[in-house]
Design a protein around this motif. Sequence first.
Motif, PDB file in Angstrom:
ATOM      1  N   ILE A  12       0.809  -1.221   0.000  1.00  0.00           N
ATOM      2  CA  ILE A  12       0.000   0.000   0.000  1.00  0.00           C
ATOM      3  C   ILE A  12       0.840   1.268   0.000  1.00  0.00           C
ATOM      4  O   ILE A  12       0.571   2.208  -0.759  1.00  0.00           O
ATOM      5  CB  ILE A  12      -0.941   0.005   1.229  1.00  0.00           C
ATOM      6  N   LYS A  13       1.864   1.309   0.846  1.00  0.00           N
ATOM      7  CA  LYS A  13       2.650   2.532   1.028  1.00  0.00           C
ATOM      8  C   LYS A  13       3.324   2.951  -0.274  1.00  0.00           C
ATOM      9  O   LYS A  13       3.996   2.163  -0.935  1.00  0.00           O
ATOM     10  CB  LYS A  13       3.712   2.321   2.113  1.00  0.00           C
ATOM     11  N   GLY A  14       3.086   4.206  -0.657  1.00  0.00           N
ATOM     12  CA  GLY A  14       3.686   4.718  -1.875  1.00  0.00           C
ATOM     13  C   GLY A  14       2.910   4.366  -3.133  1.00  0.00           C
ATOM     14  O   GLY A  14       3.268   4.823  -4.223  1.00  0.00           O
ATOM     15  N   ILE A  15       1.870   3.560  -3.005  1.00  0.00           N
ATOM     16  CA  ILE A  15       1.049   3.165  -4.151  1.00  0.00           C
ATOM     17  C   ILE A  15      -0.312   3.843  -4.088  1.00  0.00           C
ATOM     18  O   ILE A  15      -0.782   4.416  -5.076  1.00  0.00           O
ATOM     19  CB  ILE A  15       0.884   1.630  -4.198  1.00  0.00           C
ATOM     20  N   VAL A  16      -0.931   3.800  -2.919  1.00  0.00           N
ATOM     21  CA  VAL A  16      -2.253   4.402  -2.730  1.00  0.00           C
ATOM     22  C   VAL A  16      -2.077   5.832  -2.231  1.00  0.00           C
ATOM     23  O   VAL A  16      -1.403   6.072  -1.226  1.00  0.00           O
ATOM     24  CB  VAL A  16      -3.098   3.581  -1.730  1.00  0.00           C
ATOM     25  N   LEU A  17      -2.693   6.782  -2.930  1.00  0.00           N
ATOM     26  CA  LEU A  17      -2.575   8.192  -2.564  1.00  0.00           C
ATOM     27  C   LEU A  17      -3.652   8.596  -1.567  1.00  0.00           C
ATOM     28  O   LEU A  17      -4.750   8.041  -1.545  1.00  0.00           O
ATOM     29  CB  LEU A  17      -2.691   9.065  -3.812  1.00  0.00           C
ATOM     30  N   GLN A  18      -3.335   9.579  -0.745  1.00  0.00           N
ATOM     31  CA  GLN A  18      -4.288  10.096   0.232  1.00  0.00           C
ATOM     32  C   GLN A  18      -4.921  11.377  -0.299  1.00  0.00           C
ATOM     33  O   GLN A  18      -4.241  12.402  -0.423  1.00  0.00           O
ATOM     34  CB  GLN A  18      -3.591  10.379   1.571  1.00  0.00           C
ATOM     35  N   PRO A  19      -6.207  11.349  -0.614  1.00  0.00           N
ATOM     36  CA  PRO A  19      -6.887  12.581  -1.045  1.00  0.00           C
ATOM     37  C   PRO A  19      -6.841  13.619   0.072  1.00  0.00           C
ATOM     38  O   PRO A  19      -6.846  13.276   1.254  1.00  0.00           O
ATOM     39  CB  PRO A  19      -8.320  12.123  -1.326  1.00  0.00           C
ATOM     40  N   TYR A  20      -6.851  14.876  -0.311  1.00  0.00           N
ATOM     41  CA  TYR A  20      -6.673  15.957   0.659  1.00  0.00           C
ATOM     42  C   TYR A  20      -7.730  15.954   1.750  1.00  0.00           C
ATOM     43  O   TYR A  20      -7.415  16.145   2.923  1.00  0.00           O
ATOM     44  CB  TYR A  20      -6.685  17.307  -0.086  1.00  0.00           C
ATOM     45  N   GLU A  21      -8.982  15.744   1.414  1.00  0.00           N
ATOM     46  CA  GLU A  21     -10.048  16.023   2.377  1.00  0.00           C
ATOM     47  C   GLU A  21     -10.718  14.812   3.012  1.00  0.00           C
ATOM     48  O   GLU A  21     -11.684  14.968   3.743  1.00  0.00           O
ATOM     49  CB  GLU A  21     -11.140  16.867   1.710  1.00  0.00           C
ATOM     50  N   VAL A  22     -10.226  13.582   2.785  1.00  0.00           N
ATOM     51  CA  VAL A  22     -10.945  12.439   3.361  1.00  0.00           C
ATOM     52  C   VAL A  22     -10.801  12.353   4.872  1.00  0.00           C
ATOM     53  O   VAL A  22     -11.480  11.552   5.506  1.00  0.00           O
ATOM     54  CB  VAL A  22     -10.489  11.095   2.739  1.00  0.00           C
ATOM     55  N   LYS A  23      -9.956  13.166   5.448  1.00  0.00           N
ATOM     56  CA  LYS A  23      -9.832  13.167   6.903  1.00  0.00           C
ATOM     57  C   LYS A  23     -10.995  13.897   7.571  1.00  0.00           C
ATOM     58  O   LYS A  23     -11.085  13.974   8.780  1.00  0.00           O
ATOM     59  CB  LYS A  23      -8.507  13.800   7.323  1.00  0.00           C
ATOM     60  N   GLY A  24     -11.882  14.439   6.721  1.00  0.00           N
ATOM     61  CA  GLY A  24     -13.053  15.127   7.258  1.00  0.00           C
ATOM     62  C   GLY A  24     -14.112  14.156   7.731  1.00  0.00           C
ATOM     63  O   GLY A  24     -13.855  12.969   7.959  1.00  0.00           O
ATOM     64  N   SER A  25     -15.336  14.652   7.862  1.00  0.00           N
ATOM     65  CA  SER A  25     -16.401  13.864   8.476  1.00  0.00           C
ATOM     66  C   SER A  25     -17.394  13.306   7.461  1.00  0.00           C
ATOM     67  O   SER A  25     -18.503  12.930   7.810  1.00  0.00           O
ATOM     68  CB  SER A  25     -17.172  14.732   9.475  1.00  0.00           C
ATOM     69  N   SER A  26     -17.024  13.271   6.166  1.00  0.00           N
ATOM     70  CA  SER A  26     -17.929  12.758   5.151  1.00  0.00           C
ATOM     71  C   SER A  26     -18.235  11.278   5.381  1.00  0.00           C
ATOM     72  O   SER A  26     -17.387  10.518   5.849  1.00  0.00           O
ATOM     73  CB  SER A  26     -17.320  12.933   3.755  1.00  0.00           C
ATOM     74  N   VAL A  27     -19.461  10.885   5.040  1.00  0.00           N
ATOM     75  CA  VAL A  27     -19.862   9.490   5.178  1.00  0.00           C
ATOM     76  C   VAL A  27     -19.521   8.754   3.890  1.00  0.00           C
ATOM     77  O   VAL A  27     -19.770   9.244   2.792  1.00  0.00           O
ATOM     78  CB  VAL A  27     -21.368   9.374   5.476  1.00  0.00           C
ATOM     79  N   PHE A  28     -18.941   7.570   4.027  1.00  0.00           N
ATOM     80  CA  PHE A  28     -18.613   6.731   2.880  1.00  0.00           C
ATOM     81  C   PHE A  28     -19.395   5.428   2.968  1.00  0.00           C
ATOM     82  O   PHE A  28     -19.516   4.837   4.050  1.00  0.00           O
ATOM     83  CB  PHE A  28     -17.116   6.419   2.833  1.00  0.00           C
ATOM     84  N   TYR A  29     -19.922   4.983   1.829  1.00  0.00           N
ATOM     85  CA  TYR A  29     -20.507   3.649   1.721  1.00  0.00           C
ATOM     86  C   TYR A  29     -19.411   2.700   1.278  1.00  0.00           C
ATOM     87  O   TYR A  29     -18.709   2.961   0.290  1.00  0.00           O
ATOM     88  CB  TYR A  29     -21.650   3.637   0.703  1.00  0.00           C
ATOM     89  N   ALA A  30     -19.227   1.609   2.009  1.00  0.00           N
ATOM     90  CA  ALA A  30     -18.216   0.609   1.676  1.00  0.00           C
ATOM     91  C   ALA A  30     -18.925  -0.721   1.411  1.00  0.00           C
ATOM     92  O   ALA A  30     -19.794  -1.124   2.182  1.00  0.00           O
ATOM     93  CB  ALA A  30     -17.210   0.458   2.820  1.00  0.00           C
ATOM     94  N   PHE A  31     -18.566  -1.366   0.314  1.00  0.00           N
ATOM     95  CA  PHE A  31     -19.257  -2.606  -0.039  1.00  0.00           C
ATOM     96  C   PHE A  31     -18.295  -3.606  -0.666  1.00  0.00           C
ATOM     97  O   PHE A  31     -17.080  -3.448  -0.580  1.00  0.00           O
ATOM     98  CB  PHE A  31     -20.457  -2.315  -0.950  1.00  0.00           C
ATOM     99  N   SER A  32     -18.841  -4.634  -1.268  1.00  0.00           N
ATOM    100  CA  SER A  32     -18.081  -5.766  -1.807  1.00  0.00           C
ATOM    101  C   SER A  32     -17.332  -6.442  -0.651  1.00  0.00           C
ATOM    102  O   SER A  32     -17.935  -6.772   0.348  1.00  0.00           O
ATOM    103  CB  SER A  32     -17.159  -5.319  -2.937  1.00  0.00           C
ATOM    104  N   TYR A  33     -16.006  -6.595  -0.752  1.00  0.00           N
ATOM    105  CA  TYR A  33     -15.290  -7.351   0.289  1.00  0.00           C
ATOM    106  C   TYR A  33     -15.153  -6.592   1.606  1.00  0.00           C
ATOM    107  O   TYR A  33     -14.895  -7.209   2.643  1.00  0.00           O
ATOM    108  CB  TYR A  33     -13.917  -7.805  -0.221  1.00  0.00           C
TER     109      TYR A  33
END
Length: 504
Positions: free
Chosen positions: A387-408
């Motif tokens: 993961i490290k160095g491959i997956v980027l961190q978007p600027y604002e995901v550290k906020g309080s937005s709700v995410f739907y997570a599905f599949s695995y």
Amino acid sequence: MATPSLLLTLSVWLLAGSLLSEATYYRHHRYVPHFYRYREHSANTENLLPEVSNPVAEVSQPDVPTYPEIPEVFHPAPEVIHPVPEAFHPVPEVLHPAPEPYHPPEVFQPVPEASSPVNQSRVFYGIMFDAGSTGTRIHIYKFIQKDPVELPVLDNEMYHAVKPGLSAYKDNPEEGGNTIRQLLKIAKKTVPEDEWKRTPVVLKATAGLRLLPEDKAHSLLKEVREVFSESPFFMPNSSVSIMNGTNEGVLAWVTVNFLTGHLYSNTRKTVGILDLGGGSTQITFLPKSKKTVQSAPFSYIARFNLFNNTYQLYTHSYLGNGLYAARLATLGALGADGLDWKVFTSSCLPKKFREDVTFGGTTYKVSGIPDGYAGYKLCYYEVMKVIKGIVLQPYEVKGSSVFYAFSYYFDRAVESGLIDGSRGGAIEVRDFKKRAKEVCNKMTKYRAISPFLCMDMTYITCLLKEGFGFKDNTVLQLAKKVNNVETSWALGATFDYFRNLNIH
């Protein structure tokens, strides 16, 4: 004799005055025929009542006295105010199908038969195949067009899946084609026979085929086209293809936000999506900060039009970072040679575990470390390399937005006991971390569920925290279905087929 003559003259004068008075009354009080009096409004009249400029005078019957009718005071029917649909509508509306150039008009805009009532509902269907890395799924959608000038509604979905995925048949395309025939039998039972020729059938393959050599993937797609051509369903141009990762993320976002009601509300409040497949993983959300867009690589921003709105999304698909591909990458097996004799080990697996694992038609020898250590910390260190160095961190995901997570994300949360499989539920990122530690430190207990559960839960935790950069208290809504429809890109892809969202 003078007196009778005077009386006759006076009578004639009074009669003439009476007739003149009655005629004056009718001029000022136009008679409204009964047919045009109070009646209900309709969508076509738009509250306009027709006038009769020259009403036909009634023929009076002889010897029957006539009296001027008192005109009725009539009021237009009160306008019917339909309630505004709530943001979370129980039956989501579906885009009005605008056929693409290669779609025959009769598929989506049929001319009503002469014997059919003008306002009769029109039912039509769409068949979407999701050819994933670990399985092939069929989604059969039924739509109802209740009014020609209104949007149709999604009535229901029929869903079925077979394993393994098409990529497992890379050396035997004919057998892969048989799995498609098997699913088409379900479609023939679901879609009425008189709708077959008008029902489009589309297959989009994802990471499983993207990871294959081009010639192998091409052979599989060619076989699927032949199977489709044998079926009674409508086969449009480009009905069989490999979908790029950007579209996969965008169309999954469209599906979830459509089913949750966010796309047709005026708030512009949406939810992000996290999709973890077998071969790839996607993150997609609507940025609130301009810095998120400005700091992201150009290819991570996608734009498209929907419901007369233009959306600009942050989205990216990480090929090779799906759950099964990540297992092999963690083991150092993905892309390795010497598979006939090499054994790939990991501290994420139970010490006494040894097994052959097949992914994408290739078999790997996998085992724990018999004389070594196992547990969460060592496992976390191993998956970090994927993961490290491959997956980027978007600027604002550290906020309080709700995410739907599905599949695995959903499947592993159910297997580890984080959520109820029948309902799903909301959890925080820290809950994945806590349960990953428990599973890894008690591998023997959880081995019966899956010997890979420690590795999978640790990978998910690391992906969310170290990869995407979510805070521990970020809320994840885990769901397999929303409004009884599968949370995947398939419904969004059906919209794209009907409407052409022009994603770029």
